[in-house]
Design a protein around this motif. Structure first.
Motif, mmCIF file in Angstrom:
data_model
loop_
_atom_site.group_PDB
_atom_site.id
_atom_site.type_symbol
_atom_site.label_atom_id
_atom_site.label_comp_id
_atom_site.label_asym_id
_atom_site.label_seq_id
_atom_site.Cartn_x
_atom_site.Cartn_y
_atom_site.Cartn_z
ATOM 1 N N TYR A 3 0.823 -1.217 0.000
ATOM 2 C CA TYR A 3 0.000 0.000 0.000
ATOM 3 C C TYR A 3 0.853 1.260 0.000
ATOM 4 C CZ TYR A 3 -2.998 3.687 1.892
ATOM 5 O OH TYR A 3 -3.650 4.871 2.111
ATOM 6 N N SER A 4 1.820 1.324 0.911
ATOM 7 C CA SER A 4 2.615 2.552 1.032
ATOM 8 C C SER A 4 3.423 2.802 -0.248
ATOM 9 C CB SER A 4 3.543 2.469 2.240
ATOM 10 O OG SER A 4 4.434 1.379 2.062
ATOM 11 N N GLU A 5 3.871 1.736 -0.844
ATOM 12 C CA GLU A 5 4.623 1.871 -2.084
ATOM 13 C C GLU A 5 3.702 2.367 -3.205
ATOM 14 O OE1 GLU A 5 7.120 -1.082 -4.999
ATOM 15 O OE2 GLU A 5 6.628 -1.831 -2.981
ATOM 16 N N PHE A 6 2.479 1.814 -3.217
ATOM 17 C CA PHE A 6 1.503 2.232 -4.214
ATOM 18 C C PHE A 6 1.234 3.735 -4.091
ATOM 19 C CE2 PHE A 6 -2.595 3.084 -6.067
ATOM 20 C CZ PHE A 6 -2.607 2.303 -7.215
ATOM 21 N N ILE A 7 1.004 4.182 -2.850
ATOM 22 C CA ILE A 7 0.749 5.607 -2.621
ATOM 23 C C ILE A 7 1.936 6.436 -3.105
ATOM 24 C CG2 ILE A 7 0.429 7.372 -0.810
ATOM 25 C CD1 ILE A 7 -2.110 5.796 -1.220
ATOM 26 N N ARG A 12 1.006 10.554 -4.558
ATOM 27 C CA ARG A 12 1.670 11.489 -3.633
ATOM 28 C C ARG A 12 1.040 12.851 -3.838
ATOM 29 N NH1 ARG A 12 7.417 9.892 -2.845
ATOM 30 N NH2 ARG A 12 8.167 12.006 -3.098
ATOM 31 N N HIS A 13 0.054 13.168 -3.017
ATOM 32 C CA HIS A 13 -0.666 14.416 -3.171
ATOM 33 C C HIS A 13 0.291 15.583 -3.364
ATOM 34 C CE1 HIS A 13 -4.104 17.075 -2.747
ATOM 35 N NE2 HIS A 13 -3.325 17.874 -2.032
ATOM 36 N N PRO A 14 0.140 16.479 -4.323
ATOM 37 C CA PRO A 14 -0.960 16.570 -5.278
ATOM 38 C C PRO A 14 -0.661 15.924 -6.630
ATOM 39 C CG PRO A 14 0.320 18.570 -5.373
ATOM 40 C CD PRO A 14 1.065 17.621 -4.466
ATOM 41 N N VAL A 15 0.293 14.995 -6.660
ATOM 42 C CA VAL A 15 0.643 14.388 -7.949
ATOM 43 C C VAL A 15 0.048 12.987 -8.053
ATOM 44 C CG1 VAL A 15 2.502 13.761 -9.530
ATOM 45 C CG2 VAL A 15 2.791 15.708 -7.969
ATOM 46 N N TYR A 16 -0.942 12.860 -8.911
ATOM 47 C CA TYR A 16 -1.632 11.586 -9.073
ATOM 48 C C TYR A 16 -1.482 11.067 -10.498
ATOM 49 C CZ TYR A 16 -4.021 12.927 -4.742
ATOM 50 O OH TYR A 16 -4.309 13.286 -3.454
ATOM 51 N N ARG A 17 -1.377 9.761 -10.644
ATOM 52 C CA ARG A 17 -1.497 9.187 -11.986
ATOM 53 C C ARG A 17 -1.975 7.749 -11.871
ATOM 54 N NH1 ARG A 17 3.265 6.184 -13.524
ATOM 55 N NH2 ARG A 17 4.769 6.297 -11.817
ATOM 56 N N ALA A 18 -2.634 7.296 -12.921
ATOM 57 C CA ALA A 18 -3.177 5.937 -12.908
ATOM 58 C C ALA A 18 -2.101 4.947 -13.303
ATOM 59 C CB ALA A 18 -4.338 5.855 -13.884
ATOM 60 N N PRO A 19 -2.062 3.779 -12.667
ATOM 61 C CA PRO A 19 -1.205 2.708 -13.169
ATOM 62 C C PRO A 19 -1.655 2.366 -14.589
ATOM 63 C CG PRO A 19 -2.209 2.087 -11.054
ATOM 64 C CD PRO A 19 -2.873 3.340 -11.517
ATOM 65 N N THR A 20 -0.742 1.884 -15.399
ATOM 66 C CA THR A 20 -1.117 1.434 -16.747
ATOM 67 C C THR A 20 -0.648 -0.013 -16.901
ATOM 68 O OG1 THR A 20 0.927 2.412 -17.570
ATOM 69 C CG2 THR A 20 -1.074 3.726 -17.807
ATOM 70 N N GLY A 21 -0.843 -0.554 -18.087
ATOM 71 C CA GLY A 21 -0.405 -1.920 -18.341
ATOM 72 C C GLY A 21 -1.430 -2.945 -17.910
ATOM 73 N N SER A 22 -1.052 -4.211 -18.034
ATOM 74 C CA SER A 22 -2.042 -5.265 -17.809
ATOM 75 C C SER A 22 -1.837 -6.015 -16.495
ATOM 76 C CB SER A 22 -2.045 -6.236 -18.992
ATOM 77 O OG SER A 22 -0.728 -6.591 -19.321
ATOM 78 N N ARG A 23 -0.983 -5.493 -15.636
ATOM 79 C CA ARG A 23 -0.766 -6.145 -14.348
ATOM 80 C C ARG A 23 -1.683 -5.526 -13.285
ATOM 81 N NH1 ARG A 23 2.245 -6.230 -10.109
ATOM 82 N NH2 ARG A 23 3.083 -4.143 -10.410
ATOM 83 N N LEU A 24 -2.293 -6.403 -12.502
ATOM 84 C CA LEU A 24 -3.214 -5.925 -11.467
ATOM 85 C C LEU A 24 -2.493 -5.453 -10.211
ATOM 86 C CD1 LEU A 24 -6.001 -8.688 -11.391
ATOM 87 C CD2 LEU A 24 -6.242 -6.311 -12.123
ATOM 88 N N HIS A 25 -3.013 -4.410 -9.568
ATOM 89 C CA HIS A 25 -2.576 -4.008 -8.224
ATOM 90 C C HIS A 25 -3.646 -4.369 -7.201
ATOM 91 C CE1 HIS A 25 -0.506 -1.614 -11.209
ATOM 92 N NE2 HIS A 25 0.493 -1.515 -10.348
ATOM 93 N N ALA A 26 -4.904 -4.230 -7.629
ATOM 94 C CA ALA A 26 -6.027 -4.635 -6.781
ATOM 95 C C ALA A 26 -6.267 -6.129 -7.001
ATOM 96 C CB ALA A 26 -7.253 -3.818 -7.134
ATOM 97 N N LYS A 27 -7.314 -6.681 -6.339
ATOM 98 C CA LYS A 27 -7.530 -8.125 -6.425
ATOM 99 C C LYS A 27 -8.165 -8.575 -7.729
ATOM 100 C CE LYS A 27 -7.163 -9.318 -1.673
ATOM 101 N NZ LYS A 27 -7.878 -9.205 -0.400
ATOM 102 N N SER A 28 -8.853 -7.669 -8.422
ATOM 103 C CA SER A 28 -9.441 -8.032 -9.716
ATOM 104 C C SER A 28 -9.637 -6.762 -10.526
ATOM 105 C CB SER A 28 -10.782 -8.734 -9.525
ATOM 106 O OG SER A 28 -11.791 -7.761 -9.263
ATOM 107 N N ALA A 47 -7.143 16.790 -14.693
ATOM 108 C CA ALA A 47 -7.766 17.624 -13.667
ATOM 109 C C ALA A 47 -7.336 19.079 -13.781
ATOM 110 C CB ALA A 47 -7.410 17.097 -12.281
ATOM 111 N N GLU A 48 -8.295 19.981 -13.500
ATOM 112 C CA GLU A 48 -8.011 21.413 -13.512
ATOM 113 C C GLU A 48 -7.054 21.799 -12.386
ATOM 114 O OE1 GLU A 48 -11.505 23.935 -13.065
ATOM 115 O OE2 GLU A 48 -12.114 23.384 -15.086
ATOM 116 N N ASP A 49 -7.276 21.202 -11.201
ATOM 117 C CA ASP A 49 -6.553 21.643 -10.021
ATOM 118 C C ASP A 49 -6.383 20.466 -9.038
ATOM 119 O OD1 ASP A 49 -5.642 22.852 -7.714
ATOM 120 O OD2 ASP A 49 -7.434 24.100 -7.404
ATOM 121 N N PRO A 50 -5.432 19.595 -9.341
ATOM 122 C CA PRO A 50 -5.279 18.378 -8.532
ATOM 123 C C PRO A 50 -5.021 18.680 -7.058
ATOM 124 C CG PRO A 50 -3.919 18.260 -10.516
ATOM 125 C CD PRO A 50 -4.443 19.659 -10.440
ATOM 126 N N ALA A 51 -4.384 19.808 -6.757
ATOM 127 C CA ALA A 51 -4.071 20.120 -5.352
ATOM 128 C C ALA A 51 -5.339 20.238 -4.531
ATOM 129 C CB ALA A 51 -3.264 21.415 -5.273
#
Ligand SMILES: NC(=O)c1ccc[n+]([C@@H]2O[C@H](COP(=O)([O-])OP(=O)(O)OC[C@H]3O[C@@H](n4cnc5c(N)ncnc54)[C@H](O)[C@@H]3O)[C@@H](O)[C@H]2O)c1
Ligand SMILES: NC(=O)c1ccc[n+]([C@@H]2O[C@H](COP(=O)([O-])OP(=O)(O)OC[C@H]3O[C@@H](n4cnc5c(N)ncnc54)[C@H](O)[C@@H]3O)[C@@H](O)[C@H]2O)c1
Lengths: 463, 463
Positions: A3-7, A12-28, A47-51
């Motif tokens: 979890y901490s590594e994922f965060i 890391r607020h305010p910098v967010y991005r979605a994981p990509t690729g075909s490997r799962l991080h969640a259970k499904s 996003a207009e204002d991620p902060a």
């Protein structure tokens, strides 16, 4: 990944991005998908204002506060398919036992019982950390950047063409005010629909931005030049969009004087807000900003008067033959308050163009490639074009969109399809995922302009 | 049984009744249950006015119109567990493909977007056949007759006893105005809670009705007699309920003059409606009915003034020590309009007694024996008493209810249980059905007084 590594990696607020690729991080994928969508909505490209967790539309948020984002992430990473997550105005409020066929995440935003459904009460709750404004798609993690508004505007112009111009906007001129966040989609939507476009904005920076993103072709502060450009293009049957710096009221007055009647006339200035939005006639942008601060009451009065004048010109052009419609910015109501008694003499775009589509079962939906790979969207484009090869309208949109729409965050697409056809598209996407033709599952989502949204009293309204 | 035969047997408008026994008419209990509940809600023993599909509360309907009832019945008889039925304000609007774990029937009633959520707009839609008022439980087919209000009122009185009288209402006198549809539950709830009760209603017929159904013990039009009766019973520590014909304001004035301070004071006159509900002070019932017709404006003015006077006396009694609370009839607001500036100086029953229970996770729910056999409810009573043998409160209620509650339509029960305990009760019911200890499945439903209902602005309100 812990979890901490994922965060650390993705949130890391305010910098967010979605994981990509075909490997799962969640259970499904059922939980990986909302996880990626939430993070995608907060990505700086989207996003207009991620902060402030603001995705679009001034205050439309994806989650209540940074702690809530982290908690949602934690739950999505840990939960299984025997549970469902409840999110209330951006805060996770429960993980309940359910079953594999149940919705994995249930979201409700900004709900207030009618007796208390006003901004005063909303702001009070918000100040106490109990509320969040979800806009149409921010709080449901399905905002995809400006492609959404572009497509809706294109659909509106095309429908207007079908209803009034035999389905052909060649040689036709569309005039509109306002080239801001949503209004800035008009020039590209117009040229994609085959028309010429003259857009007027009092703020040169807003037009500059459209130039950079290729949403508009040319910019000038010279009325005569703008006129020459668009008339020449119209004449030749070419498409061209021009941004003219100025007050929309003044420009309409000039058009009337020049006996130049646009084929289509609408408006997307920020008329819904007569103090912090619309700029009154007769003031420079700088003077307006100063008056806004020094005397908001006086500012508002001038705004309402200017809108009455503005709508008065629109009504005159309508009488001369312009197909004139409101674009959901509440301009008519405020012009009425400013003294234009006939302000409601022209129709809104929903009853004019959108409701008839809903009545046939046509409706918008959008989809996102969780792999993050643009090729996956191109694969869906391709497959849809094969499946619906007789739908010229759709083929035109998908071809143009591929050429002109820049992806923001996870690659995505939006289009309109009829009842029955949306199911076929869904089954097709299943097949693409199953056969490995796309690298990860596809998220299908609702749109900001669906038949739920048009229940709004002032925007995208039925009325 | 064929559809037409089913209609002839159970749904020949306006005569409705639920099938009983353990034989299915629909394809499974998942659809048989809502079918029987709909018909039960329209049964003459349960519904106020079956000819107009009105179940309770003046206008609370079970379905939009007789055709909609028939269509819902047809769909419930035919549909399988791979479909879900959508009902919008009493009309079936869709049968969608779903799955066995999905809800079989989804109902939404009387929903209006806040900007249009007013009676004018509602009545307009209703007149066009597009709307229906669902009340709290009528439109969801889970009304069970007067047991619901009886239990809620009992719970309120008991909670008041816990909070202010060490949990013991022996020797205590409750005084209230209004013995109508809901207020008529007060006398029985009071005696079940161990107290004495003096209720005042201007209309002798309303009290007569309570006598017939054994909800009240005695009736008189003589203030002195009523006083003697209740004081004697209080003195001896017995329970007794007395209905006194008269104006509640006048009676409170007499109590003040006699220096007789009730232990508990509330009100359930129809104060929410100052024209067609509340009867102004100084008029006989007949005079009031005449004035209502001839001059409703004048009538309203007199009503508001009378309510101000009425609340003034309540405030005086409160100062003398009566535990005084509002019972959700909007009396305080209208008394304020009538000139009593301090009208809101006493609390509503929800924040006083009910919200604290919600905060602990306590909540009401109800269940119905689909077999139609009262023994099935007694079996659930018995099993619950064994399961929760340490819950004296519950044991008391179930014992008293079995003795004093007459079933209406399908036998049913309601009670309050804490978080966690409701799940245990559900599992217990499963066991009773599985083992055959009850003859058919049990329907579990939500209640009119749950934490969703208290979001209402004027009734059962949080405020
Ligand atoms: N689907 C819908 O209902 C729909 C769709 C698009 C836009 N809208 C409405 O259109 C309006 C605009 O939306 P936005 O997001 O683009 O707002 P925005 O505030 O980003 O842009 C408004 C633009 O209007 C310009 N402007 C203000 N006064 C002017 C004047 N007198 N003359 C010329 N330009 C002027 C501003 O400089 C600004 O660039 C809003 O009211 C929005 O709700 C509704
Ligand atoms: N849970 C709740 O919030 C809750 C529960 C019960 C009742 N209520 C409220 O209580 C009120 C009563 O409900 P109801 O269904 O019993 O209404 P109802 O109309 O059936 O009965 C009202 C009674 O008040 C009597 N009355 C009117 N004016 C009077 C006066 N001046 N003196 C004495 N009696 C008078 C009438 O004769 C009538 O019998 C409603 O406003 C209802 O909403 C609320």
């Amino acid at each position: 990944m812990k979890y901490s590594e994922f965060i650390d990696t993705y949130a890391r607020h305010p910098v967010y991005r979605a994981p990509t690729g075909s490997r799962l991080h969640a259970k499904s994928w059922q939980t990986e998908a909302p996880l990626r969508m939430l993070l995608n909505n907060l990505h700086a490209e989207v996003a207009e204002d991620p902060a402030n967790l603001i995705v679009y539309g001034g205050t439309g948020q994806a989650a209540r506060n940074p702690e809530a984002v982290k908690e949602i992430i934690r739950l999505l990473l840990e939960m299984d398919e025997h549970h469902s997550l409840l999110v209330q105005s951006g805060k996770p409020i429960g993980l309940i036992r359910s079953h594999p066929s149940a919705p994995r995440v249930l979201i409700a935003n900004s709900n207030l019982v009618p007796a208390w459904a006003n901004w005063t009460h909303f702001e009070e709750l918000k100040a106490r950390g109990l509320m969040m404004y979800g806009q149409m798609t921010a709080g449901s993690w399905i905002y995809i950047g400006s492609q959404g508004i572009l497509q809706g505007t294109w659909e509106t112009f095309v429908e207007c063409g079908k209803k009034y111009f035999n389905g052909d906007l060649k040689h036709r001129l569309i005039v509109s005010g306002g080239l801001g966040g949503m209004g800035g989609a008009q020039p590209l939507a117009a040229t994609m629909a085959g028309a010429c476009f003259l857009g007027v904005d009092v703020d040169p920076e807003r037009i500059q931005k459209r130039l950079q993103t290729k949403y508009i072709d040319r910019m000038t502060a010279d009325y005569e030049e703008a006129k020459r450009w668009v008339l020449a293009a119209c004449e030749k049957g070419e498409t061209l969009s021009v941004g003219l710096v100025g007050d929309i009221g003044d420009v309409l007055e000039r058009l009337l004087r020049d006996k130049l009647t646009p084929d289509i006339l609408t408006d997307q200035t920020s008329a819904h807000d007569p103090v912090n939005g619309y700029v009154p006639n007769g003031l420079s942008l700088q003077e307006a900003l100063a008056l806004r601060r020094s005397d908001p009451e006086k500012y508002k009065e001038r705004s309402l008067k200017s809108m009455a004048r503005h709508v008065g010109f629109m009504l005159q052009l309508k009488e001369r033959g312009s197909v004139t419609f409101d674009y959901g910015n509440n301009l008519r109501e405020l012009a009425r308050q400013g003294g234009e008694a006939r302000a409601f003499d022209y129709n809104g775009f929903i009853p004019e163009f959108i409701r008839p589509l809903f009545c046939e079962g046509q409706g918008p939906f959008r989809w996102v490639a969780l792999s993050g790979d643009p090729e996956d969207i191109y694969a869906t484009d391709q497959a849809l074009m094969e499946l619906f090869r007789d739908n010229a309208h759709l083929l035109h949109w998908l071809t143009e969109a591929r050429k002109k729409v820049a992806f923001q965050g996870l690659p995505s697409r939006i289009c309109w399809l009829g009842m029955g056809d949306r199911e076929k598209a869904g089954l097709l996407f299943n097949e693409l995922v199953k056969s490995g033709r796309v690298k990860a599952p596809i998220v299908i989502g609702r749109d900001h302009l669906d038949c739920g949204s048009v229940a709004s009293p002032n925007r995208e309204t039925e009325a």
